[in-house]
Design a protein around this motif. Structure first.
Motif, short mmCIF file in Angstrom:
data_model
loop_
_atom_site.label_atom_id
_atom_site.label_comp_id
_atom_site.label_asym_id
_atom_site.label_seq_id
_atom_site.Cartn_x
_atom_site.Cartn_y
_atom_site.Cartn_z
N GLY A 66 0.79 -1.22 0.00
CA GLY A 66 0.00 0.00 0.00
C GLY A 66 0.82 1.27 0.00
N PHE A 67 0.11 2.34 -0.19
CA PHE A 67 0.69 3.68 -0.29
C PHE A 67 0.43 4.37 1.04
N LEU A 68 1.45 4.53 1.86
CA LEU A 68 1.25 5.01 3.23
C LEU A 68 1.04 6.52 3.36
N PHE A 69 1.52 7.30 2.41
CA PHE A 69 1.47 8.75 2.55
C PHE A 69 0.25 9.38 1.88
N ALA A 70 -0.72 8.56 1.50
CA ALA A 70 -2.00 9.05 0.97
C ALA A 70 -3.05 8.00 1.30
N SER A 71 -4.30 8.40 1.32
CA SER A 71 -5.37 7.54 1.82
C SER A 71 -5.65 6.30 0.99
N LEU A 72 -5.58 6.36 -0.29
CA LEU A 72 -5.96 5.22 -1.12
C LEU A 72 -4.84 4.19 -1.16
N GLY A 75 -2.59 4.06 -4.07
CA GLY A 75 -1.81 5.29 -4.26
C GLY A 75 -2.39 6.14 -5.38
N PRO A 76 -2.07 7.42 -5.35
CA PRO A 76 -2.61 8.32 -6.37
C PRO A 76 -1.85 8.20 -7.69
N THR A 77 -2.52 8.65 -8.73
CA THR A 77 -1.85 8.80 -10.02
C THR A 77 -1.54 10.27 -10.29
N GLY A 78 -2.18 11.15 -9.53
CA GLY A 78 -1.92 12.58 -9.66
C GLY A 78 -2.25 13.31 -8.38
N PHE A 79 -1.77 14.54 -8.27
CA PHE A 79 -2.06 15.34 -7.08
C PHE A 79 -1.92 16.81 -7.41
N ARG A 92 -0.63 23.59 7.62
CA ARG A 92 -1.52 22.54 7.11
C ARG A 92 -1.60 22.75 5.60
N VAL A 93 -1.19 21.73 4.86
CA VAL A 93 -1.15 21.84 3.40
C VAL A 93 -2.09 20.80 2.80
N PRO A 94 -3.23 21.24 2.27
CA PRO A 94 -4.16 20.29 1.65
C PRO A 94 -3.59 19.77 0.33
N VAL A 95 -3.81 18.48 0.09
CA VAL A 95 -3.36 17.87 -1.15
C VAL A 95 -4.56 17.13 -1.75
N GLN A 96 -4.95 17.57 -2.94
CA GLN A 96 -6.05 16.93 -3.66
C GLN A 96 -5.43 15.83 -4.53
N PHE A 97 -5.79 14.58 -4.25
CA PHE A 97 -5.26 13.45 -4.97
C PHE A 97 -6.29 12.90 -5.95
N SER A 98 -5.80 12.22 -6.97
CA SER A 98 -6.69 11.49 -7.88
C SER A 98 -6.06 10.14 -8.20
N TYR A 99 -6.94 9.21 -8.49
CA TYR A 99 -6.54 7.89 -8.98
C TYR A 99 -7.30 7.71 -10.28
N ALA A 101 -9.48 8.70 -13.35
CA ALA A 101 -10.66 9.57 -13.34
C ALA A 101 -11.70 9.09 -12.34
N GLU A 102 -11.43 7.91 -11.72
CA GLU A 102 -12.44 7.28 -10.88
C GLU A 102 -12.54 7.84 -9.47
N VAL A 103 -11.42 8.16 -8.85
CA VAL A 103 -11.42 8.47 -7.42
C VAL A 103 -10.64 9.76 -7.16
N THR A 104 -11.20 10.63 -6.32
CA THR A 104 -10.48 11.81 -5.85
C THR A 104 -10.70 11.91 -4.34
N TRP A 105 -9.72 12.48 -3.66
CA TRP A 105 -9.82 12.69 -2.22
C TRP A 105 -8.80 13.74 -1.81
N GLN A 106 -8.96 14.25 -0.60
CA GLN A 106 -8.03 15.25 -0.07
C GLN A 106 -7.47 14.79 1.27
N ASP A 107 -6.15 14.73 1.36
CA ASP A 107 -5.44 14.52 2.61
C ASP A 107 -4.75 15.84 2.96
N THR A 108 -4.19 15.93 4.15
CA THR A 108 -3.51 17.15 4.58
C THR A 108 -2.14 16.82 5.13
N ALA A 109 -1.11 17.42 4.54
CA ALA A 109 0.25 17.27 5.05
C ALA A 109 0.47 18.31 6.15
N LEU A 110 1.08 17.89 7.25
CA LEU A 110 1.41 18.79 8.35
C LEU A 110 2.90 19.08 8.27
#
Length: 146
Positions: A66-72, A75-79, A92-99, A101-110
């Motif tokens: 798995g990809f530990l530094f993002a939720s999916l 792992g993402p294919t783009g950000f 707090r740095v928001p990161v919008q990830f995509s996998y 065209a199917e999945v998008t989500w936002q994690d936050t780097a501290l």
């Protein structure tokens, strides 16, 4: 900048694409963007993983996939990195990830400043996907042997 650090980190991380915990060599490549605390946590989790392998031959140790530094898990294919928001010495740095065209989500780097540079100290995971529940990367690493 804090956002620049996060962008550079994920560029490098996506290039390396470690499965589970980064190897010591991969971590050395990522070290310029990681806090000392986060590096110690990664080292400790790798030690727990090694001890598990020794104690349970033939079984799959924790944090090997798995990809530990993002939720999916995959792992993402783009950000895309958002605008950093500072409070009490922490950005707090928001990161919008995509996998795809199917999945998008936002994690936050501290991010914090350490030794005159911006470094990632933790990641708040939103919980995209069943294998990476919401929480913090630091908690996931702390409980690697549970």
């Amino acid at each position: 900048s804090a956002a620049g650090t996060v962008c550079e980190f994920y560029d490098a991380y996506l290039r390396l694409r470690p499965a589970g915990l980064p190897s010591a060599a991969q971590q050395a490549e990522l070290a310029p963007w990681l806090s000392e605390r986060l590096e110690r946590q990664l080292d400790a989790a790798r030690s727990l993983q090694s001890a598990y392998r020794d104690a349970h031959p033939g079984e799959k140790p924790p944090l090997v996939d798995g990809f530990l530094f993002a939720s999916l898990f995959e792992g993402p294919t783009g950000f895309e990195v958002g605008r950093a928001v500072a409070a009490n010495g922490l950005w707090r740095v928001p990161v919008q990830f995509s996998y795809g065209a199917e999945v998008t989500w936002q994690d936050t780097a501290l991010v914090l400043q350490e030794g005159g540079r911006y470094v990632i100290d933790d990641v708040e995971l939103a919980g995209a996907g069943p294998f990476n529940p919401a929480g913090r990367l630091s908690e996931l690493l702390r409980h690697a042997g549970d």
